[in-house]
Scaffold this motif. Sequence first.
Motif, PDB file in Angstrom:
ATOM      1  N   ASN A  96      44.038  32.873  37.491  1.00  0.00           N
ATOM      2  CA  ASN A  96      43.731  34.118  38.065  1.00  0.00           C
ATOM      3  C   ASN A  96      43.368  35.037  37.138  1.00  0.00           C
ATOM      4  OD1 ASN A  96      45.020  33.125  40.444  1.00  0.00           O
ATOM      5  ND2 ASN A  96      46.998  33.043  39.665  1.00  0.00           N
ATOM      6  N   PHE A  97      42.953  34.655  35.967  1.00  0.00           N
ATOM      7  CA  PHE A  97      42.199  35.600  35.010  1.00  0.00           C
ATOM      8  C   PHE A  97      43.491  36.345  34.051  1.00  0.00           C
ATOM      9  CE2 PHE A  97      39.167  34.931  38.432  1.00  0.00           C
ATOM     10  CZ  PHE A  97      38.149  34.288  37.843  1.00  0.00           C
ATOM     11  N   ALA A  98      44.541  36.016  34.048  1.00  0.00           N
ATOM     12  CA  ALA A  98      45.716  36.572  33.267  1.00  0.00           C
ATOM     13  C   ALA A  98      45.958  35.835  32.079  1.00  0.00           C
ATOM     14  CB  ALA A  98      46.990  36.597  34.226  1.00  0.00           C
ATOM     15  N   MET A  99      46.274  36.624  30.773  1.00  0.00           N
ATOM     16  CA  MET A  99      46.458  35.972  29.681  1.00  0.00           C
ATOM     17  C   MET A  99      47.381  34.738  29.671  1.00  0.00           C
ATOM     18  SD  MET A  99      47.900  37.802  25.967  1.00  0.00           S
ATOM     19  CE  MET A  99      46.463  39.078  25.922  1.00  0.00           C
ATOM     20  N   ARG A 100      47.136  33.879  28.946  1.00  0.00           N
ATOM     21  CA  ARG A 100      48.020  32.828  28.953  1.00  0.00           C
ATOM     22  C   ARG A 100      48.804  33.094  27.732  1.00  0.00           C
ATOM     23  NH1 ARG A 100      46.793  28.008  31.463  1.00  0.00           N
ATOM     24  NH2 ARG A 100      44.663  27.813  32.510  1.00  0.00           N
ATOM     25  N   PRO A 101      50.166  33.139  27.802  1.00  0.00           N
ATOM     26  CA  PRO A 101      51.306  33.576  26.687  1.00  0.00           C
ATOM     27  C   PRO A 101      51.481  32.301  25.940  1.00  0.00           C
ATOM     28  CG  PRO A 101      52.239  34.078  28.925  1.00  0.00           C
ATOM     29  CD  PRO A 101      50.832  33.314  29.020  1.00  0.00           C
TER      30      PRO A 101
END
Length: 481
Positions: free
Chosen positions: A217-222
């Motif tokens: 979803n193009f969100a940063m991977r923690p």
Amino acid sequence: MSDEKSFHMTPDEFRRHGHAVVDWIADYQSRIESFPVLSQAKPGQIRASLPENPPEQGEPFEALLKDVGNLILPGVTHWQSPNFFAYFPCNASGPGILGDLLSSGLGVQGMLWSTSPACTELETHVLDWLVNMLGLPQKFLSSSTGGGVIQDTASSAALCALLAARERATNYTSNKKGCDGRIVAYVSTQTHSSLQKAAMIAGIGVDNLRSIEVDENFAMRPEALARQIEVDKRAGLLPCFVCATVGTTSSNAMDPIPQIAQVCRQHNLWLHVDAAMSGTAALCPEFRHFQNGVDLADSYNFNPHKWMFTNFDCNCFWVADRKALIQTLSILPEYLRNQATESGAVIDYRDWHIQLGRRFRSLKLWFVIRHYGVEGLQHHVRHHVELAQQFADWVRHNDNFELAAPVPLNLICFRHKAGDAANQTIMDRLNQSGDLFLTHTKLNGKLTLRICVGQTNTQARHVERAWQRIRQEADKLPAIA
């Protein structure tokens, strides 16, 4: 004794010409849909239409206003057109324009509380209003340890946050000695490019700005962030800063703030949350879940000049610990010393950002909030989201198009299934037609069209017409294949 000639505009002339300018703006807004949204001017065209030399004698004001229509308008891309769907909007509104006019008329320079108390205190008060309007943590209130300030743009807010993070990590020595090449900061591959410039200006360097991979979803991977921090620490580097985004520019992706905040807390990193566009959605309680975890952030910003109808420029930036920001940016030469500052009882906003001088920007923000009220602002945000979701549904049910990313709010990323060349052609033809203006990005290596529904005066008919025109240009594709 003869009267000395004055070249100034008299109050009576100002009143007359001022009425003419307001009438011109009102007429422009009423016919804005008659102009091509994207300027059709060629490079150098506007300069070629202007006189080579300035006038030796002053010209009548009527000539100035006439030339705005004849010479300037052809070179204007009409950001206030309801058919502007490109980038993210840069909105204006009647109350915002009039507030800005009053600010210009007062002409104050609010670098210190003492240089105009109202400029400072109204800003503090309006920023406190917004903390509660957006459901932000109470630590951002001026009555707590933090507080808010109006910056020009989110780029400046991010730079100030990065500088404060750098100083905190080095125990406030890098301002004196400079950076030693060990300081590192973290963003995602989708974070706004302004963070690269911030790293350059802050002396950290682009090579020390780590781009963390994103999920589907193009969100940063923690977890990827945590791994990179560990790698950098083992290499003897000094991590100091992470930027999480609520609504990235390319795709409106929502970074998982709670998980990112956990990583930051574990390693004592400054967490800055950039909600430049999508932060306005938090006016509506049903959209506040996107900013869950912001109570763990060190700083936060959003742009009323994007989706909250407050004309450019107006970025709201909050910190949880104002002392860290002030200690980073404060310089007090003798010529700025004054009794109010020495008392410690006032805020001097010159210590909260890069520049010394500052305009009375809170006046237009105050006007917008008071004119619309929370109810009016919520109404328009909800309407724009509803229109965007309708557009996304049209794309889902069309055999020739597909969505390229989730649609959490009011940005739709979509593409024609025929490929990059087809999408480029559709976009170019639409923009050249002047009927609407949209822009693109690249997601998963594919050229993707973006349409943002958020311009102040955009209504259902404009979105319906945009979809109709997109399909019309798509229908022409076989003829050019």
